[in-house]
Design an enzyme around this catalytic site. Structure first.
Site, short mmCIF file in Angstrom:
data_model
loop_
_atom_site.label_atom_id
_atom_site.label_comp_id
_atom_site.label_asym_id
_atom_site.label_seq_id
_atom_site.Cartn_x
_atom_site.Cartn_y
_atom_site.Cartn_z
N CYS A 57 0.86 -1.18 0.00
CA CYS A 57 0.00 0.00 0.00
C CYS A 57 0.90 1.23 0.00
CB CYS A 57 -0.88 -0.01 1.25
SG CYS A 57 -1.94 1.44 1.44
N CYS A 93 -0.68 3.61 -6.80
CA CYS A 93 -1.59 3.07 -5.79
C CYS A 93 -1.84 1.62 -6.20
CB CYS A 93 -2.90 3.86 -5.79
SG CYS A 93 -4.22 3.07 -4.82
N1 DGL Z 1 -3.82 0.54 -2.25
C1 DGL Z 1 -3.62 1.75 -1.49
C2 DGL Z 1 -2.38 2.47 -1.99
O1 DGL Z 1 -1.56 1.88 -2.64
C3 DGL Z 1 -4.89 2.54 -1.48
C4 DGL Z 1 -4.86 3.66 -0.51
C5 DGL Z 1 -6.12 4.01 0.14
O2 DGL Z 1 -6.76 3.13 0.72
O3 DGL Z 1 -6.45 5.18 0.10
O4 DGL Z 1 -2.18 3.64 -1.74
#
Ligand code: DGL
Length: 268
Positions: A74, A184
């Protein structure tokens, strides 16, 4: 730490599955534990303290399962929590970095785009990464509110998702980027749609495979790569108790899987 111990991988939700699939492909003998913190997604809306607390709780859960390494799949949690958590555990933590370096090295137009959450774009980590390459290439950043939620619902191609993606890529296309970096981990699930909308002259790239390679080399150096005698297992947990976690995780993983609800102490 023993080579047979599992590897813990987590994300604010289902996005980190895009990293998990690369890890599973490259390291099929490893036992993998995945936590989707979907009840608390998106992290991008939350304070740094909140993300740090959630990340710490999940990392503690992994430590109680005797993981040999943690992968923070993440970007938002990487920016908000990894620096603080690293010194508190003995296991190696592998964290995300948007693929700005490869895009900067390969761009022909000298202009690259980055799609990420607002929190990632405003994080210290990202600012430092941006500054490292900003004198070599023009980097156009675009925050994408709402996209994480679409992927959380497994909604990869509805009119709403298409409209959001079209809106966010427009400023990049109009400034002649030839690379779009997905900053993301939810967004690789939208890569086919993004690619369809931008056309084949723009490359759409993410960091999943690079993270898997980094993980492999760290395990190798530490002498704790899993023995190649048996197929690795993959276990899934979610904080989402609504009943949709199994369906969405199975859809994105590409096969029917069992999803456990996290224990009470990790849920809150
Ligand atoms: N998959 C997360 C990332 O890479 C999502 C972030 C979120 O939940 O806002 O930032």
């Amino acid at each position: 730490m023993h080579s047979a111990n599992p590897i813990g991988v987590f994300d604010s939700g289902v996005g980190g599955l895009s990293v998990l699939r690369e890890i599973h492909k490259l390291l099929p003998h490893e036992n993998l534990l995945y936590v989707a913190d979907s009840a608390h997604a998106p992290y991008g809306d939350k304070s740094k303290e909140y993300i740090l607390e959630r990340s710490t709780t999940i990392v503690d859960f992994f430590v109680s399962h005797h993981v040999k390494t943690v992968v923070v799949a993440c970007n938002t949690a990487t920016g908000a929590a990894v620096k603080e958590i690293r010194p508190t555990i003995s296991q190696t933590i592998i964290a995300m970095e948007p693929a700005i370096k490869p895009a900067s090295e390969r761009t022909q137009t000298g202009v690259i785009g980055v799609l990420a959450t607002s929190r990632t774009l405003s994080s210290n980590n990202f600012q430092i990464l941006f500054a490292r390459f900003a004198d070599q290439v023009k980097i156009i950043t675009q925050a994408c509110p709402g996209l994480v939620e679409q992927v959380e619902h497994g909604d990869l191609n509805s009119d709403k998702t298409r409209a959001l993606v079209a809106q966010y890529i427009q400023p990049l296309v109009s400034q002649h980027v030839d690379f779009i970096v997905l900053g993301c981990t939810h967004y690789p699930f939208l890569a086919p749609l993004i690619q369809e909308l931008v056309g084949s002259s723009i490359a759409v790239i993410d960091s999943g495979a690079a993270i898997a390679r980094e993980l492999k080399s760290r395990l190798d150096r530490a002498g704790i790569l899993a023995e190649p005698h048996h197929a690795g297992t993959v276990k899934f947990w979610s904080s989402d108790e609504s009943g949709t976690a199994k369906q969405v995780i199975s859809q994105l993983w590409g096969g029917d899987v069992d999803v456990n609800i996290l224990p009470e102490r990790v849920l809150a």
